[in-house]
Design a protein around this motif. Structure first.
Motif, short mmCIF file in Angstrom:
data_model
loop_
_atom_site.label_atom_id
_atom_site.label_comp_id
_atom_site.label_asym_id
_atom_site.label_seq_id
_atom_site.Cartn_x
_atom_site.Cartn_y
_atom_site.Cartn_z
N ALA A 154 18.82 -14.02 -15.92
CA ALA A 154 20.08 -13.77 -15.21
C ALA A 154 20.75 -15.08 -14.78
CB ALA A 154 19.82 -12.88 -13.99
N THR B 225 9.56 -10.40 -12.58
CA THR B 225 10.68 -10.76 -11.70
C THR B 225 11.16 -12.18 -11.99
OG1 THR B 225 9.82 -9.29 -9.99
CG2 THR B 225 11.42 -10.95 -9.30
N CYS C 248 10.85 -13.87 -14.78
CA CYS C 248 11.50 -13.91 -16.09
C CYS C 248 12.92 -13.34 -16.01
CB CYS C 248 10.68 -13.11 -17.10
SG CYS C 248 9.12 -13.91 -17.54
N CYS C 249 13.10 -12.25 -15.27
CA CYS C 249 14.43 -11.66 -15.13
C CYS C 249 15.37 -12.59 -14.38
CB CYS C 249 14.33 -10.31 -14.41
SG CYS C 249 13.53 -9.04 -15.41
#
Length: 72
Positions: free
Chosen positions: A24, A17, A19-20
């Motif tokens: 983003a 999470t 890393c995402c």
């Protein structure tokens, strides 16, 4: 530091999470620079076609089963 077996899934989920979110967030920061500028959208001044639409089945109407599928 050792992670208990019960907490490994939570740790993995948290890592993915984060890393995402970083990816983003980075893309969101650079989007105006890399993307094209937003074009101003103007409504079309032409009149729309006001022809009557095809009839549709009304919700709550009596159901008539199609006994012969070739007849539509």
């Amino acid at each position: 530091m050792r992670i208990r077996e019960e907490n490994r899934n939570v740790f993995l989920l948290t890592t993915v999470t984060l890393c995402c979110v970083v990816v983003a967030g980075t893309l969101a920061l650079f989007e105006p620079v890399l993307g094209q500028g937003a074009e101003k959208q103007v409504a079309d001044g032409r009149p729309t076609d006001a022809s009557p639409q095809e009839p549709v089945r009304v919700v709550g109407a009596r159901f008539v089963p199609n006994i012969n599928p070739r007849e539509r």
